[in-house]
Enzyme design. Structure first.
Site, PDB file in Angstrom:
ATOM      1  N   GLU A  60      -5.328 118.523  12.420  1.00 21.94           N
ATOM      2  CA  GLU A  60      -5.836 117.200  12.044  1.00 21.94           C
ATOM      3  C   GLU A  60      -7.362 117.143  12.105  1.00 21.94           C
ATOM      4  O   GLU A  60      -8.014 116.595  11.210  1.00 21.94           O
ATOM      5  CB  GLU A  60      -5.269 116.116  12.977  1.00 21.94           C
ATOM      6  CG  GLU A  60      -3.756 115.987  12.945  1.00 21.94           C
ATOM      7  CD  GLU A  60      -3.072 116.890  13.974  1.00 21.94           C
ATOM      8  OE1 GLU A  60      -3.526 118.034  14.165  1.00 21.94           O
ATOM      9  OE2 GLU A  60      -2.080 116.453  14.565  1.00 21.94           O
ATOM     10  N   CYS A  83      -1.179 115.091  18.403  1.00 25.45           N
ATOM     11  CA  CYS A  83      -1.079 115.150  19.865  1.00 25.45           C
ATOM     12  C   CYS A  83      -1.701 113.927  20.522  1.00 25.45           C
ATOM     13  O   CYS A  83      -2.584 113.267  19.972  1.00 25.45           O
ATOM     14  CB  CYS A  83      -1.661 116.445  20.402  1.00 25.45           C
ATOM     15  SG  CYS A  83      -3.432 116.614  20.200  1.00 25.45           S
ATOM     16  N   CYS A  92      -5.607 114.381  19.040  1.00 24.16           N
ATOM     17  CA  CYS A  92      -5.758 114.203  17.591  1.00 24.16           C
ATOM     18  C   CYS A  92      -5.494 112.757  17.208  1.00 24.16           C
ATOM     19  O   CYS A  92      -6.094 112.238  16.268  1.00 24.16           O
ATOM     20  CB  CYS A  92      -4.802 115.115  16.839  1.00 24.16           C
ATOM     21  SG  CYS A  92      -5.309 116.834  16.913  1.00 24.16           S
ATOM     22  N   ALA A 162      18.123 147.768   9.165  1.00 26.26           N
ATOM     23  CA  ALA A 162      18.114 148.523   7.909  1.00 26.26           C
ATOM     24  C   ALA A 162      19.219 149.566   7.984  1.00 26.26           C
ATOM     25  O   ALA A 162      19.436 150.171   9.030  1.00 26.26           O
ATOM     26  CB  ALA A 162      16.762 149.196   7.712  1.00 26.26           C
ATOM     27  N   THR A 203      13.874 153.315  20.435  1.00 25.82           N
ATOM     28  CA  THR A 203      13.103 153.418  19.191  1.00 25.82           C
ATOM     29  C   THR A 203      11.754 154.076  19.447  1.00 25.82           C
ATOM     30  O   THR A 203      11.269 154.877  18.646  1.00 25.82           O
ATOM     31  CB  THR A 203      12.917 152.007  18.582  1.00 25.82           C
ATOM     32  OG1 THR A 203      14.212 151.460  18.327  1.00 25.82           O
ATOM     33  CG2 THR A 203      12.122 152.040  17.291  1.00 25.82           C
ATOM     34  N   LEU A 211       4.168 150.109  14.834  1.00 24.20           N
ATOM     35  CA  LEU A 211       4.545 148.694  14.830  1.00 24.20           C
ATOM     36  C   LEU A 211       3.348 147.784  14.545  1.00 24.20           C
ATOM     37  O   LEU A 211       3.093 146.823  15.279  1.00 24.20           O
ATOM     38  CB  LEU A 211       5.223 148.300  16.149  1.00 24.20           C
ATOM     39  CG  LEU A 211       6.466 149.112  16.523  1.00 24.20           C
ATOM     40  CD1 LEU A 211       7.009 148.669  17.882  1.00 24.20           C
ATOM     41  CD2 LEU A 211       7.555 148.990  15.467  1.00 24.20           C
ATOM     42  N   THR A 230      13.916 149.105  30.498  1.00 24.65           N
ATOM     43  CA  THR A 230      14.388 148.861  31.875  1.00 24.65           C
ATOM     44  C   THR A 230      13.748 149.797  32.904  1.00 24.65           C
ATOM     45  O   THR A 230      13.329 149.363  33.965  1.00 24.65           O
ATOM     46  CB  THR A 230      15.933 149.034  31.930  1.00 24.65           C
ATOM     47  OG1 THR A 230      16.488 148.364  30.803  1.00 24.65           O
ATOM     48  CG2 THR A 230      16.514 148.466  33.210  1.00 24.65           C
TER      49      THR A 230
HETATM   50  C1  AOF Z   1      -1.597 118.831  16.951  1.00 25.29           C
HETATM   51  N1  AOF Z   1      -2.120 119.612  15.951  1.00 25.29           N
HETATM   52  O1  AOF Z   1      -2.566 121.595  15.054  1.00 25.29           O
HETATM   53  C2  AOF Z   1      -1.342 121.558  17.049  1.00 25.29           C
HETATM   54  C3  AOF Z   1      -0.767 120.735  18.054  1.00 25.29           C
HETATM   55  O2  AOF Z   1      -3.636 123.215  24.536  1.00 25.29           O
HETATM   56  P1  AOF Z   1      -3.973 122.210  23.474  1.00 25.29           P
HETATM   57  O3  AOF Z   1      -4.841 121.098  23.954  1.00 25.29           O
HETATM   58  O4  AOF Z   1      -4.464 122.828  22.195  1.00 25.29           O
HETATM   59  O5  AOF Z   1      -2.597 121.477  23.113  1.00 25.29           O
HETATM   60  C4  AOF Z   1      -1.479 122.216  22.735  1.00 25.29           C
HETATM   61  C5  AOF Z   1      -0.379 121.266  22.330  1.00 25.29           C
HETATM   62  O6  AOF Z   1      -0.795 120.523  21.189  1.00 25.29           O
HETATM   63  C6  AOF Z   1       0.874 121.993  21.891  1.00 25.29           C
HETATM   64  O7  AOF Z   1       1.757 122.209  22.975  1.00 25.29           O
HETATM   65  C7  AOF Z   1       1.468 120.999  20.905  1.00 25.29           C
HETATM   66  O8  AOF Z   1       2.118 119.960  21.577  1.00 25.29           O
HETATM   67  C8  AOF Z   1       0.230 120.449  20.257  1.00 25.29           C
HETATM   68  N2  AOF Z   1      -0.123 121.263  19.082  1.00 25.29           N
HETATM   69  N3  AOF Z   1      -0.903 119.398  17.945  1.00 25.29           N
HETATM   70  O9  AOF Z   1      -1.774 117.600  16.943  1.00 25.29           O
HETATM   71  C9  AOF Z   1      -2.031 120.930  15.965  1.00 25.29           C
HETATM   72  N4  AOF Z   1      -1.253 122.914  17.102  1.00 25.29           N
HETATM   73 ZN    ZN Z   2      -3.930 117.742  18.332  1.00 25.42          ZN
END
Ligand code: AOF
Ligand code: ZN
Length: 372
Positions: A60, A83, A92, A162, A203, A211, A230
């Site tokens: 955002e 968030c 955000c 595969a 593997t 990888l 293990t």
């Molecule tokens: C959003 N936009 O692009 C993402 C979100 O550790 P922080 O502060 O970056 O927060 C991580 C949390 O934010 C993550 O667990 C999820 O809830 C949210 N991710 N939120 O608004 C984003 N990547």
């Molecule tokens: Zn955010």
């Protein structure tokens, strides 16, 4: 286009942005955001953003930074609820209010307990119009690794298998080129959009694999490598250990490995995690996945041998199975790619939904997705 069709098309665009970050944003989800204004009947996009590598900045704030003043009075489509928490960056939801956005279309709620509806509540209390559930199924699929990490304490697992036309993975102890060039390219692309590639130590001992993602120009998109081992039998001079300074290698071991052997590996730069073992002396896959989720891993591509595949499916940890079948026969005894017990589970209509086979170069690919 009516308003609902415009909302959908903006969300579809935001989802394409979100998919670009898959494999690179863990421990955070990969989110996409689009800001648009209406000019007459026409939506004009003024900002686009997706979660940046490592999980920050969030989508955002990226889109808002691009839109600048044009965000005032505009709408935003975002693939996950914005968030609400003060983490490493301010919420955000607050950035959206400050930018003057008046309408937010959100696909699904953020399961993170610090958010979980709180982001939408902040927006609503500021008088912003909020619409939820737009293309929710597609958004859930994009965010599934993060959702499993938060809700089920495990990463999403894609299982890649595969086999030759007669059903063999190879001959014991010898690498066999089962798949065609087109299939390999597709697998390398899948490597890039997962957080980790996982194999069993068998593997490593048989193939000494790299990888990594070796598509031209995409080496830096190689995810971490995880070995299920293990007894810590991974050779110290294996490629996975020798190259762990460039592409991280994590080894999951059982409770009985000596502290001394662990230190030798750690000095090489390998990350070692101890995991519980089960009654048969194998690593407990649920505990292994819990440990990885706790470390932030959201999406795993399992390329390990048939035994690892069985252990993962038996523990009900697999979300998607991709089986590549080459047109060539091995023509002699080898190691079965899918033993009868595993085949029965994969073909069980209550567990997995199998799609129609598609052609990938000379190979045939069948894609199974977990039911529920
Ligand atoms: C959003 N936009 O692009 C993402 C979100 O550790 P922080 O502060 O970056 O927060 C991580 C949390 O934010 C993550 O667990 C999820 O809830 C949210 N991710 N939120 O608004 C984003 N990547
Ligand atoms: Zn955010």
């Amino acid at each position: 286009m009516n308003a609902a069709a415009i909302d959908q098309s903006m969300m579809r665009h935001a989802l394409t942005l979100a998919r670009r970050g898959l494999g690179r944003t863990w421990p955070n989800p990969s989110v996409g955001a689009v800001i648009w204004r209406m000019e007459g009947e026409q939506p004009i996009i003024v900002g686009r953003g997706f979660t940046q590598p490592g999980g920050r900045p969030h989508a955002e704030t990226e889109a808002i930074a691009m839109a600048g003043e044009a965000a005032r009075g505009a709408s935003m489509a975002v693939t996950l609820e914005p968030c609400a928490h003060h983490g490493k960056t301010p919420p955000c939801a607050e950035a959206i209010i400050k930018a003057g956005i008046i309408r937010v279309i959100s696909a699904i709620a953020d399961p993170d307990p610090r958010v979980d509806g709180g982001g939408l509540a902040i927006l609503r209390s500021a008088g912003i119009e909020v619409v939820t559930g737009v293309l929710a199924d597609e958004a859930r699929a994009v965010n599934l690794g993060f959702i499993h990490k938060v809700n089920d304490q495990r990463p999403l697992i894609t299982l890649k298998l595969a086999q030759t036309a007669d059903g063999y993975a190879g001959v014991t102890g010898r690498q066999l080129m089962v798949s065609s060039a087109s299939s390999k390219q597709r697998v390398h692309l899948a490597r890039a959009n997962h957080d980790a590639i996982m194999v069993g130590v068998g593997t490593v001992l048989a193939d000494n694999p790299d990888l990594t993602c070796r598509l031209p120009g995409m080496m830096q998109f190689s995810p971490i490598r995880i070995v299920i081992d293990t007894h810590l039998s991974t050779p110290i001079n294996s490629r996975l250990v020798e190259t762990c300074g460039t592409v991280p290698t994590w080894i999951l071991i059982g409770p009985n490995v000596s502290e001394n052997s662990v230190e030798v590996m750690q000095e090489k730069g390998v990350i070692i995690e101890r995991v519980a073992s089960n009654a048969n002396g194998h690593l407990d896959m649920r505990d292994a996945m819990r440990v990885l989720a706790k470390r932030g891993v959201t999406r795993i591509l399992s390329e390990g041998g048939p035994l690892l595949a069985e252990a993962l499916v038996d523990a009900d940890l697999v979300d998607t199975i991709e089986i590549y079948t080459s047109p060539d026969r091995l023509g002699r005894e080898g190691v079965l790619a899918v033993r009868p017990g595993l085949r029965a589970r994969i073909e069980n209509k209550h567990l997995f939904d199998g799609a129609e086979p598609v052609a990938i170069g000379r190979d045939r690919l069948v894609h199974y997705s977990r039911i529920k």
